[in-house]
Each structure stands twice: as C-alpha cells, then as structure tokens.
Design a protein around this motif. Structure first.
Motif, PDB file in Angstrom:
ATOM      1  N   PHE A 224      36.149  41.056  40.265  1.00  0.00           N
ATOM      2  CA  PHE A 224      35.360  39.860  39.963  1.00  0.00           C
ATOM      3  C   PHE A 224      35.188  39.049  41.243  1.00  0.00           C
ATOM      4  CE2 PHE A 224      37.183  40.995  35.871  1.00  0.00           C
ATOM      5  CZ  PHE A 224      36.079  40.871  35.041  1.00  0.00           C
ATOM      6  N   THR A 225      33.984  38.524  41.434  1.00  0.00           N
ATOM      7  CA  THR A 225      33.784  37.620  42.573  1.00  0.00           C
ATOM      8  C   THR A 225      33.949  36.174  42.093  1.00  0.00           C
ATOM      9  OG1 THR A 225      31.423  37.695  42.149  1.00  0.00           O
ATOM     10  CG2 THR A 225      32.259  39.191  43.811  1.00  0.00           C
ATOM     11  N   ALA A 226      33.935  35.978  40.781  1.00  0.00           N
ATOM     12  CA  ALA A 226      34.220  34.665  40.178  1.00  0.00           C
ATOM     13  C   ALA A 226      34.528  34.931  38.714  1.00  0.00           C
ATOM     14  CB  ALA A 226      33.011  33.742  40.285  1.00  0.00           C
TER      15      ALA A 226
ATOM     16  N   ALA B 299      29.792  34.998  35.492  1.00  0.00           N
ATOM     17  CA  ALA B 299      30.642  35.643  36.494  1.00  0.00           C
ATOM     18  C   ALA B 299      29.937  36.912  36.951  1.00  0.00           C
ATOM     19  CB  ALA B 299      32.013  35.969  35.900  1.00  0.00           C
ATOM     20  N   ARG B 300      30.487  37.526  37.992  1.00  0.00           N
ATOM     21  CA  ARG B 300      29.909  38.769  38.502  1.00  0.00           C
ATOM     22  C   ARG B 300      31.029  39.718  38.882  1.00  0.00           C
ATOM     23  NH1 ARG B 300      25.972  39.308  42.992  1.00  0.00           N
ATOM     24  NH2 ARG B 300      27.621  38.320  44.201  1.00  0.00           N
ATOM     25  N   LEU B 301      30.700  41.003  38.771  1.00  0.00           N
ATOM     26  CA  LEU B 301      31.618  42.051  39.207  1.00  0.00           C
ATOM     27  C   LEU B 301      30.890  42.868  40.262  1.00  0.00           C
ATOM     28  CD1 LEU B 301      33.222  43.613  36.041  1.00  0.00           C
ATOM     29  CD2 LEU B 301      34.404  43.217  38.185  1.00  0.00           C
ATOM     30  N   CYS B 302      31.494  42.972  41.436  1.00  0.00           N
ATOM     31  CA  CYS B 302      30.856  43.752  42.503  1.00  0.00           C
ATOM     32  C   CYS B 302      31.790  44.858  42.956  1.00  0.00           C
ATOM     33  CB  CYS B 302      30.542  42.865  43.694  1.00  0.00           C
ATOM     34  SG  CYS B 302      29.228  41.684  43.340  1.00  0.00           S
ATOM     35  N   ASP B 303      31.199  45.972  43.430  1.00  0.00           N
ATOM     36  CA  ASP B 303      32.053  47.009  44.014  1.00  0.00           C
ATOM     37  C   ASP B 303      32.363  46.643  45.459  1.00  0.00           C
ATOM     38  OD1 ASP B 303      29.964  47.928  45.648  1.00  0.00           O
ATOM     39  OD2 ASP B 303      29.389  49.525  44.246  1.00  0.00           O
ATOM     40  N   SER B 304      33.239  47.447  46.075  1.00  0.00           N
ATOM     41  CA  SER B 304      33.707  47.086  47.418  1.00  0.00           C
ATOM     42  C   SER B 304      32.592  47.214  48.458  1.00  0.00           C
ATOM     43  CB  SER B 304      34.917  47.934  47.817  1.00  0.00           C
ATOM     44  OG  SER B 304      34.574  49.304  47.722  1.00  0.00           O
ATOM     45  N   GLY B 305      31.446  47.804  48.062  1.00  0.00           N
ATOM     46  CA  GLY B 305      30.287  47.841  48.946  1.00  0.00           C
ATOM     47  C   GLY B 305      29.369  46.644  48.734  1.00  0.00           C
ATOM     48  N   GLY B 306      29.760  45.742  47.809  1.00  0.00           N
ATOM     49  CA  GLY B 306      28.980  44.525  47.589  1.00  0.00           C
ATOM     50  C   GLY B 306      27.874  44.666  46.552  1.00  0.00           C
ATOM     51  N   ILE B 307      27.781  45.852  45.894  1.00  0.00           N
ATOM     52  CA  ILE B 307      26.739  46.042  44.870  1.00  0.00           C
ATOM     53  C   ILE B 307      27.197  45.409  43.551  1.00  0.00           C
ATOM     54  CG2 ILE B 307      25.353  47.739  43.597  1.00  0.00           C
ATOM     55  CD1 ILE B 307      24.823  48.326  46.393  1.00  0.00           C
TER      56      ILE B 307
ATOM     57  N   CYS C  24      39.586  46.813  31.508  1.00  0.00           N
ATOM     58  CA  CYS C  24      40.614  46.940  30.475  1.00  0.00           C
ATOM     59  C   CYS C  24      41.718  45.886  30.540  1.00  0.00           C
ATOM     60  CB  CYS C  24      41.235  48.333  30.549  1.00  0.00           C
ATOM     61  SG  CYS C  24      40.070  49.671  30.178  1.00  0.00           S
ATOM     62  N   GLY C  25      41.839  45.141  31.634  1.00  0.00           N
ATOM     63  CA  GLY C  25      42.935  44.167  31.739  1.00  0.00           C
ATOM     64  C   GLY C  25      42.926  43.193  30.567  1.00  0.00           C
ATOM     65  N   SER C  26      44.067  43.049  29.885  1.00  0.00           N
ATOM     66  CA  SER C  26      44.044  42.135  28.733  1.00  0.00           C
ATOM     67  C   SER C  26      44.663  40.781  29.050  1.00  0.00           C
ATOM     68  CB  SER C  26      44.696  42.764  27.504  1.00  0.00           C
ATOM     69  OG  SER C  26      45.908  43.356  27.813  1.00  0.00           O
ATOM     70  N   HIS C  27      45.420  40.678  30.161  1.00  0.00           N
ATOM     71  CA  HIS C  27      45.995  39.382  30.554  1.00  0.00           C
ATOM     72  C   HIS C  27      45.705  39.028  32.007  1.00  0.00           C
ATOM     73  CE1 HIS C  27      48.223  39.681  26.843  1.00  0.00           C
ATOM     74  NE2 HIS C  27      48.716  40.829  27.233  1.00  0.00           N
ATOM     75  N   GLN C  28      45.486  40.058  32.838  1.00  0.00           N
ATOM     76  CA  GLN C  28      45.311  39.826  34.273  1.00  0.00           C
ATOM     77  C   GLN C  28      44.205  40.713  34.821  1.00  0.00           C
ATOM     78  OE1 GLN C  28      49.301  40.864  35.648  1.00  0.00           O
ATOM     79  NE2 GLN C  28      49.663  38.712  36.069  1.00  0.00           N
ATOM     80  N   VAL C  29      43.489  40.177  35.804  1.00  0.00           N
ATOM     81  CA  VAL C  29      42.455  40.958  36.504  1.00  0.00           C
ATOM     82  C   VAL C  29      42.500  40.567  37.987  1.00  0.00           C
ATOM     83  CG1 VAL C  29      40.858  41.247  34.560  1.00  0.00           C
ATOM     84  CG2 VAL C  29      40.703  39.194  35.978  1.00  0.00           C
ATOM     85  N   TYR C  30      41.796  41.327  38.804  1.00  0.00           N
ATOM     86  CA  TYR C  30      41.688  40.964  40.217  1.00  0.00           C
ATOM     87  C   TYR C  30      40.474  40.086  40.437  1.00  0.00           C
ATOM     88  CZ  TYR C  30      45.504  43.847  41.758  1.00  0.00           C
ATOM     89  OH  TYR C  30      46.764  44.350  41.949  1.00  0.00           O
ATOM     90  N   LEU C  31      40.752  38.968  41.106  1.00  0.00           N
ATOM     91  CA  LEU C  31      39.678  38.062  41.525  1.00  0.00           C
ATOM     92  C   LEU C  31      39.707  38.145  43.046  1.00  0.00           C
ATOM     93  CD1 LEU C  31      37.613  35.926  40.723  1.00  0.00           C
ATOM     94  CD2 LEU C  31      39.464  34.257  40.637  1.00  0.00           C
ATOM     95  N   GLY C  32      38.737  38.877  43.639  1.00  0.00           N
ATOM     96  CA  GLY C  32      38.870  39.223  45.049  1.00  0.00           C
ATOM     97  C   GLY C  32      40.102  40.096  45.201  1.00  0.00           C
ATOM     98  N   GLN C  33      40.966  39.772  46.168  1.00  0.00           N
ATOM     99  CA  GLN C  33      42.182  40.581  46.405  1.00  0.00           C
ATOM    100  C   GLN C  33      43.361  40.094  45.564  1.00  0.00           C
ATOM    101  OE1 GLN C  33      42.119  43.280  48.589  1.00  0.00           O
ATOM    102  NE2 GLN C  33      39.936  42.784  48.507  1.00  0.00           N
ATOM    103  N   GLU C  34      43.166  38.949  44.889  1.00  0.00           N
ATOM    104  CA  GLU C  34      44.296  38.316  44.191  1.00  0.00           C
ATOM    105  C   GLU C  34      44.324  38.686  42.722  1.00  0.00           C
ATOM    106  OE1 GLU C  34      46.521  36.159  45.659  1.00  0.00           O
ATOM    107  OE2 GLU C  34      45.524  36.666  47.563  1.00  0.00           O
TER     108      GLU C  34
END
Ligand code: SF4
Length: 173
Positions: free
Chosen positions: A59-61, A72-80, A114-124
C-alpha cells in the motif's frame, strides 16, 4: 459433516506467492485434519490476474478497507498501480467463499490481499487489512491468521456445537 474453510492457498503449500514460493504450514495441516475441515484454497492475487512470480506489492497509503472505498492505492515495486487487480481478486475470492459456503477464513497475515490484522505500508508493517480480508470481513466472514490457530480452533468448535444445537432444535419442532 466435514465443513469447508476458506484458506490462503500459500498456507496450504501451493506455490502462489509473489516469489513463486509457498508458506505451507504443518500446524495448519494438523488443524484441518483434526477438525475434518475441507480446505477451499484461494489466492486472490492470482484470481485477480497477476502473474506468479510477480513483483511484490504494498500500500502507498491506507489499507484494504480504504482501497475498497477508493481512498488508497496498491503499487508493485516497479511503481505500477495494481489496485484494480487486487479488488478483482477480492471479489473472486468472495464468490468462491459463497459457492463453497465458507463463513470462516484462515488467511496469511501481512499480505496486501490476505492480511487480516497487519499489512505493509511502504516498508513498514502497519495495522490494517488486506483487500480480500477487508471485503470478506464486510460480508461477515470470520477471519483468522496463521498466528491465531488456537482461536480459530475454538471458533470452529463453538460454531459446530451451535450448528448441532440449532439442528436439534429444528428436528424437535
Ligand atoms: Fe498467499 Fe494470499 Fe499472497 Fe496468494 S495473495 S500468495 S494466498 S498471501
């Protein structure tokens, strides 16, 4: 009677992850066997049309709930931007849950789907839900992660005794 349980495919040993690996778990296998559950595998990212292997996405946000609201948006590591594929995969996973009669799901934690409690927002790693987890929760599916197998077991045992009670009440009327 054996009951269906919606399960992230990678937790069942299927090689569906972005890196082409699996996250098969002996504890998950043991629970399925002990409670005579029928696993219904879903990989929302494959169902959404993404390739395997694929670039990792985050997620980028926001999180999956925000993404379903278009916030919100989800991008791959290539920015797509891959948001549309994730939303499509979530709806396909929900349809499979409906078809198989699954009211409960065991989902891989920290995945953007699939994360039900936690996801990655950037590297965090951050509190929040993946897109599929958010959609399933909105539809009343009970969610558990691989870190919550004892709670899942309790939930399934309690719901099976409720089912037996309601069946007995039904038969008595
Ligand atoms: Fe596993 Fe879900 Fe990622 Fe598919 S989308 S690889 S099922 S965590």
């Amino acid at each position: 009677a054996p009951r269906p349980l919606l399960v992230s495919a990678c937790l069942l040993g299927l090689t569906t992850r972005y890196d082409g690996a699996s996250k098969g778990s002996l504890s998950v296998q043991a629970l399925l066997q002990q409670l005579a559950l029928i696993p219904v595998p879903i990989c929302p990212e494959q169902l959404g049309g993404l390739a395997t292997p694929r670039l990792p996405c985050c997620f980028t946000a926001g999180d999956g709930e925000a993404l379903l609201r278009g916030e919100a948006r989800l991008c791959d590591s290539g920015g797509i931007d891959r948001s549309a594929a994730f939303v499509h995969g979530a709806h396909q996973a929900l349809e499979i849950a409906r078809l198989a009669g699954c009211r409960c799901a065991l989902l891989k934690e920290r995945s953007p789907s699939c994360g039900s409690h936690q996801v990655y927002l950037g590297q965090e790693c951050s509190a929040g839900r993946g897109v599929t987890a958010a959609l399933l929760a909105q539809q009343g599916v009970a969610l558990f992660s691989e870190d919550e197998l004892p709670a899942l077991r309790q939930h399934l045992l309690a719901s099976s005794s409720q089912n037996t009670e309601s069946r007995q009440k039904f038969l008595a009327t």
